[in-house]
Design an enzyme around this catalytic site. Structure first.
Site, PDB file in Angstrom:
ATOM      1  N   GLY A 235       0.390  -1.503  -0.251  1.00  0.00           N
ATOM      2  CA  GLY A 235      -0.223  -0.006   0.297  1.00  0.00           C
ATOM      3  C   GLY A 235       0.248   1.256  -0.128  1.00  0.00           C
ATOM      4  O   GLY A 235       2.433   1.349  -0.376  1.00  0.00           O
TER       5      GLY A 235
ATOM      6  N   ILE B  18       2.009   3.889   2.211  1.00  0.00           N
ATOM      7  CA  ILE B  18       2.593   3.746   3.094  1.00  0.00           C
ATOM      8  C   ILE B  18       3.057   2.773   3.299  1.00  0.00           C
ATOM      9  O   ILE B  18       4.474   2.952   3.897  1.00  0.00           O
ATOM     10  CB  ILE B  18       1.465   4.297   4.962  1.00  0.00           C
ATOM     11  CG1 ILE B  18       0.847   5.497   4.642  1.00  0.00           C
ATOM     12  CG2 ILE B  18       2.775   4.833   6.056  1.00  0.00           C
ATOM     13  CD1 ILE B  18      -0.693   5.772   5.762  1.00  0.00           C
TER      14      ILE B  18
ATOM     15  N   SER C 156      -4.638   6.030  14.067  1.00  0.00           N
ATOM     16  CA  SER C 156      -4.857   7.059  13.585  1.00  0.00           C
ATOM     17  C   SER C 156      -5.354   8.287  14.159  1.00  0.00           C
ATOM     18  O   SER C 156      -5.618   7.766  15.661  1.00  0.00           O
ATOM     19  CB  SER C 156      -5.929   6.715  12.201  1.00  0.00           C
ATOM     20  OG  SER C 156      -6.548   7.756  11.660  1.00  0.00           O
TER      21      SER C 156
ATOM     22  N   TYR D  64     -14.541   3.341  11.139  1.00  0.00           N
ATOM     23  CA  TYR D  64     -12.822   3.103  10.863  1.00  0.00           C
ATOM     24  C   TYR D  64     -11.652   3.756  12.197  1.00  0.00           C
ATOM     25  O   TYR D  64     -11.021   2.904  12.654  1.00  0.00           O
ATOM     26  CB  TYR D  64     -12.472   3.972   9.722  1.00  0.00           C
ATOM     27  CG  TYR D  64     -11.363   4.379   9.654  1.00  0.00           C
ATOM     28  CD1 TYR D  64     -10.676   3.706   9.381  1.00  0.00           C
ATOM     29  CD2 TYR D  64     -10.381   5.544  10.231  1.00  0.00           C
ATOM     30  CE1 TYR D  64      -8.613   3.560   8.827  1.00  0.00           C
ATOM     31  CE2 TYR D  64      -9.322   5.681   9.903  1.00  0.00           C
ATOM     32  CZ  TYR D  64      -8.333   4.897   9.334  1.00  0.00           C
ATOM     33  OH  TYR D  64      -7.326   4.735   9.226  1.00  0.00           O
TER      34      TYR D  64
ATOM     35  N   LYS E 111      -9.796   1.364  15.087  1.00  0.00           N
ATOM     36  CA  LYS E 111      -8.537   1.202  15.445  1.00  0.00           C
ATOM     37  C   LYS E 111      -8.518   1.714  16.796  1.00  0.00           C
ATOM     38  O   LYS E 111      -7.593   0.973  17.535  1.00  0.00           O
ATOM     39  CB  LYS E 111      -7.837   2.717  14.742  1.00  0.00           C
ATOM     40  CG  LYS E 111      -8.338   2.723  13.350  1.00  0.00           C
ATOM     41  CD  LYS E 111      -6.262   2.450  12.549  1.00  0.00           C
ATOM     42  CE  LYS E 111      -6.299   2.109  11.523  1.00  0.00           C
ATOM     43  NZ  LYS E 111      -5.452   1.559  11.042  1.00  0.00           N
TER      44      LYS E 111
ATOM     45  N   ASP F   8     -16.593  14.073   9.601  1.00  0.00           N
ATOM     46  CA  ASP F   8     -15.841  14.278   9.102  1.00  0.00           C
ATOM     47  C   ASP F   8     -15.398  15.734  10.573  1.00  0.00           C
ATOM     48  O   ASP F   8     -17.056  15.129  11.431  1.00  0.00           O
ATOM     49  CB  ASP F   8     -15.857  15.180   8.258  1.00  0.00           C
ATOM     50  CG  ASP F   8     -15.271  14.455   7.023  1.00  0.00           C
ATOM     51  OD1 ASP F   8     -14.135  13.194   7.750  1.00  0.00           O
ATOM     52  OD2 ASP F   8     -15.624  14.825   5.490  1.00  0.00           O
TER      53      ASP F   8
END
Length: 336
Positions: free
Chosen positions: A10, A12, A124, A148, A152, A294
């Site tokens: 991927g 990163i 993250s 998401y 994490k 967001d």
């Protein structure tokens, strides 16, 4: 040292593989290629002039993952693998919990079986949720605004519990902010499959006429220009942060957490303007409604990583945009 890099094909992961190989470490990559290309690893070999081992295996496939650990004397793991789209996680939370959390548990079980005691986990800044103040330090309370981020967070908690149960286990949690940019060679960069979920690759695809315009999700946030503000960090700086962290694990620190960010926020419109300057291309955009999950603003206080790891993000926004443009303009269709 042999390092297993999950999700190593991927964005990163591939840049981190370059830095690992340049440091003389042996690299084994496990990736299911669900949002990546094996060609990125060919480019990694080309950049470094060194070889690595690759297995197209899903972390949920415990049998084949076990075989990889049998074949290689793995000493440390850098764990990137996982689905990563905030919007998609809101629509498909079960998929994210099963893939990201269950897949991680399988990995940790196999690590324990083979006595692997060092892991760097790609977390993250989303685990901070909507922060009450800025900049964000590692001591901030954790909360989540989307599945998401919750996944994490769950993985962080699992690793904390595993380390509490096994004091010989060394765990580094890296909470990083918004990786952008590409390798200076222009040979590897961000190449999302389908519609990009992150802003920078969307802007760069508009610049090469692959997409008609950038969608700006909301211009009514409490920010200087009304658009969301984020901490952007060059992916090569981020990759080097993983190397510094891996070296730190040799001192047996137990359980440690670091923010990796530039320590400064830029708005969506500032990023668009900076990319226009770097590329010489006008970037059309359209303001639409806010996106679920967001937040208005987020940027890091990276002081702990600087003091304990000797790491700082060196490259600025101009360089991030220039390197992204070099990658995208030389590879308008990505790795295909």
């Amino acid at each position: 040292m042999t390092v297993l890099v999950t999700g190593g094909a991927g964005y990163i992961g591939s840049h981190t593989c370059v830095e690992l190989l340049n440091q003389g470490k042996k690299v084994v990559v496990v990736d299911n290629l669900s949002n990546s290309s094996e060609k990125s690893l060919d480019r990694v070999r080309e950049i470094t002039g060194k070889e690595l081992d690759f297995y197209q295996v899903d972390l949920l496939d415990k049998e084949n993952l076990t075989e990889i650990f049998k074949k290689h004397e793995i000493e440390s793991v850098i764990h990137f693998a996982g689905l990563k789209a905030v919007g998609e996680s809101v629509e498909k939370p079960g998929l994210y919990y099963h893939n990201n959390v269950t897949g991680s548990i399988v990995l940790f079980e196999v690590m324990a079986e083979f006595g692997v005691k060092n892991i760097v986990f790609s977390s993250s800044a989303t685990v901070y949720g909507d922060p009450a103040s800025l900049p964000i330090t590692e001591e901030f309370p954790l909360s989540q605004t989307n599945p998401y981020g919750t996944a994490k967070y769950f993985i962080e908690i699992i690793l904390k519990d595993l380390q509490t149960a096994d004091e010989d286990l060394n765990v580094a949690i890296l909470r990083y902010f918004n990786p952008v940019g590409a390798h200076k060679s222009g040979k590897i960069g961000e190449d999302p499959i389908g519609t990009p979920n992150n802003l920078m690759p969307f802007i760069s695809q508009v610049a090469v006429k692959k997409r008609p315009e950038v969608m700006v999700f909301g211009d009514d946030y409490d920010t200087p220009d009304g658009t969301g503000v984020r901490d952007y960090i060059h992916v090569v700086d981020l990759a080097k942060g993983h190397i510094k962290t891996l070296d730190h694990l040799e001192s047996n620190p137990g359980f440690v957490v670091y923010n990796l960010g530039k320590g400064k926020g830029y708005s969506v419109l500032e990023l668009i303007k900076a990319f226009e300057k770097a590329s010489g291309v006008e970037i059309p955009y359209k303001v639409v409604g806010r996106r679920d999950g967001d937040i208005a603003s987020s940027w890091a206080d990276p002081a702990k990583a600087e003091s304990e790891l000797g790491w700082t993000a060196e490259m600025g926004l101009e360089e991030m945009c220039e390197d992204t443009w070099r990658w995208q303009s030389e590879n308008p269709k990505g790795f295909n």
